[in-house]
Design an enzyme around this catalytic site. Sequence first.
Site, PDB file in Angstrom:
ATOM      1  N   ARG A  51       0.849  -1.179   0.000  1.00  0.00           N
ATOM      2  CA  ARG A  51       0.000   0.000   0.000  1.00  0.00           C
ATOM      3  C   ARG A  51       0.887   1.231   0.000  1.00  0.00           C
ATOM      4  O   ARG A  51       1.785   1.333   0.820  1.00  0.00           O
ATOM      5  CB  ARG A  51      -0.841   0.040   1.266  1.00  0.00           C
ATOM      6  CG  ARG A  51      -1.669  -1.199   1.447  1.00  0.00           C
ATOM      7  CD  ARG A  51      -2.175  -1.257   2.865  1.00  0.00           C
ATOM      8  NE  ARG A  51      -2.877  -2.527   3.062  1.00  0.00           N
ATOM      9  CZ  ARG A  51      -3.392  -2.908   4.214  1.00  0.00           C
ATOM     10  NH1 ARG A  51      -3.285  -2.127   5.276  1.00  0.00           N
ATOM     11  NH2 ARG A  51      -3.998  -4.062   4.306  1.00  0.00           N
ATOM     12  N   ASP A  53       0.778   5.249   0.757  1.00  0.00           N
ATOM     13  CA  ASP A  53      -0.075   6.205   1.474  1.00  0.00           C
ATOM     14  C   ASP A  53      -0.667   7.241   0.518  1.00  0.00           C
ATOM     15  O   ASP A  53      -0.156   7.445  -0.579  1.00  0.00           O
ATOM     16  CB  ASP A  53       0.746   7.037   2.474  1.00  0.00           C
ATOM     17  CG  ASP A  53       1.421   6.190   3.528  1.00  0.00           C
ATOM     18  OD1 ASP A  53       0.997   5.040   3.742  1.00  0.00           O
ATOM     19  OD2 ASP A  53       2.384   6.705   4.141  1.00  0.00           O
ATOM     20  N   TYR A 111      12.513   2.362  -2.238  1.00  0.00           N
ATOM     21  CA  TYR A 111      11.807   3.638  -2.153  1.00  0.00           C
ATOM     22  C   TYR A 111      12.811   4.770  -2.303  1.00  0.00           C
ATOM     23  O   TYR A 111      13.939   4.669  -1.814  1.00  0.00           O
ATOM     24  CB  TYR A 111      11.129   3.801  -0.784  1.00  0.00           C
ATOM     25  CG  TYR A 111       9.796   3.116  -0.642  1.00  0.00           C
ATOM     26  CD1 TYR A 111       8.627   3.761  -1.039  1.00  0.00           C
ATOM     27  CD2 TYR A 111       9.707   1.837  -0.104  1.00  0.00           C
ATOM     28  CE1 TYR A 111       7.390   3.132  -0.895  1.00  0.00           C
ATOM     29  CE2 TYR A 111       8.468   1.209   0.037  1.00  0.00           C
ATOM     30  CZ  TYR A 111       7.321   1.864  -0.358  1.00  0.00           C
ATOM     31  OH  TYR A 111       6.102   1.264  -0.223  1.00  0.00           O
ATOM     32  N   ARG A 197       8.941   7.176   5.574  1.00  0.00           N
ATOM     33  CA  ARG A 197       8.744   8.591   5.906  1.00  0.00           C
ATOM     34  C   ARG A 197       9.286   8.918   7.291  1.00  0.00           C
ATOM     35  O   ARG A 197       9.820  10.012   7.511  1.00  0.00           O
ATOM     36  CB  ARG A 197       7.262   8.958   5.784  1.00  0.00           C
ATOM     37  CG  ARG A 197       6.796   8.939   4.321  1.00  0.00           C
ATOM     38  CD  ARG A 197       5.288   9.041   4.193  1.00  0.00           C
ATOM     39  NE  ARG A 197       4.786  10.198   4.917  1.00  0.00           N
ATOM     40  CZ  ARG A 197       3.494  10.422   5.164  1.00  0.00           C
ATOM     41  NH1 ARG A 197       2.589   9.541   4.744  1.00  0.00           N
ATOM     42  NH2 ARG A 197       3.124  11.496   5.813  1.00  0.00           N
TER      43      ARG A 197
END
Lengths: 244, 244
Positions: A51, A53, A111, A197
């Site tokens: 998933r 965000d 990422y 994050r």
Amino acid sequence: MRNFRLTLAYDGSRYAGWQRQGNTPNSLEEKLSSALSRLLAQPIEIAGSGRTDAGVHARAQVASFRAETDMDCAELLRALRAVLPEDIGALGLEEAPPQFHARLSAVGKVYVYRIWNSELPCVFERKYVWQIPEALDVPAMERAARLLCGEHDFSSFRSGRSKKSAVRTVHSIRIARQGEELRLTFRGNGFLYHMVRILTGTLVEVGRGNLRAEEMPRILEARNRAASGPAAPAKGLTLWEVEY
Amino acid sequence: MRNFRLTLAYDGSRYAGWQRQGNTPNSLEEKLSSALSRLLAQPIEIAGSGRTDAGVHARAQVASFRAETDMDCAELLRALRAVLPEDIGALGLEEAPPQFHARLSAVGKVYVYRIWNSELPCVFERKYVWQIPEALDVPAMERAARLLCGEHDFSSFRSGRSKKSAVRTVHSIRIARQGEELRLTFRGNGFLYHMVRILTGTLVEVGRGNLRAEEMPRILEARNRAASGPAAPAKGLTLWEVEY
């Protein structure tokens, strides 16, 4: 039933994230499932590798779905491109072995977090970067990043409550400057909710001198979200690649 | 009165072009003049190096304005950045000699036209490129580009009617491929209304095989807009640099 593997790029700015959630129709999962269901005239459930965000982008998200169809992949890909909005791009579609599943088969993820580290306005890439005008101590961030790599319980770097294991392996965190941009590349076997994050926000706190690199082991050991830094904004984050 | 030189980047997607026009409030000239007038508490008239069309972007547009103020440039630049929307970036501000005028002092311009020459969707740069999925004959485009360089009457490459001279010098047209992108860089002493977009559209017709490179001299000699190709879409065009 045939099994398909779809590679996607998307600009997450307009979306409520990957996952379909009750009354929020604007998820990527919903957009893609309904586009494929219409094209294939059957209910399609699409599975993403993970998933993303709300507001997070993807350069090469991978998804899988099963369908009963005679269409070949090139034909279905063309049809899908024609119906998707311009902020969702179908990069590739291929038939996958029956056991392939975008999430369960994934062995790693990459990422990229993009920081526009300058006072200069960032006009063209503004939706894909976090602007931090002040100077950052990049060598200290690199020392902290090295201390975060490896297999750890990352409970301090996860949002929300969960009883599931927070043990993950971060293979590498690379920090590279390209002009005004500071680009953080995270490779690991998997990442928890908000983990990239929060890692980024914590590294930025080190860069700003609000935390010392040497505090990273203590923060990991705390296994407490309150020990780490704030989560960096969603818009700077891009799911770069999924490894199988 | 002090004279200032302002360097600007903007994403032209939302704007009706540089020039203020009657009832269309959404011009860049209007946005900038009104922001500066408020900040400096006096009516400010800003002059751009040239007009960019609706939807055309700028990486380094130059503008000049005169004002009665004690503010230093750094202070005014910070204040301006704080009030401009995020799709207009004030890159730099400096005091200029009294005779400097952004349009009248300019001796050359560089424009870049970006073509996304691929079937692959272009998600992140979609607002800044013209997508052409089919293969283009780039060597033929380069031959045509060479025939368009030099001092010519470019009436065939201008939109609208005008009695002003259409003689301009195009110093170079460079065509470079970078991955999926074909980037056309135009350097010249000045460009007529729509000229870069019509040059690009004509070169693309050559790339598609609808025109031959060898027809360029005939098209120039015709001095007739009907002789050239269609104008390429505004969104692919960026004013890259202004030379003084």
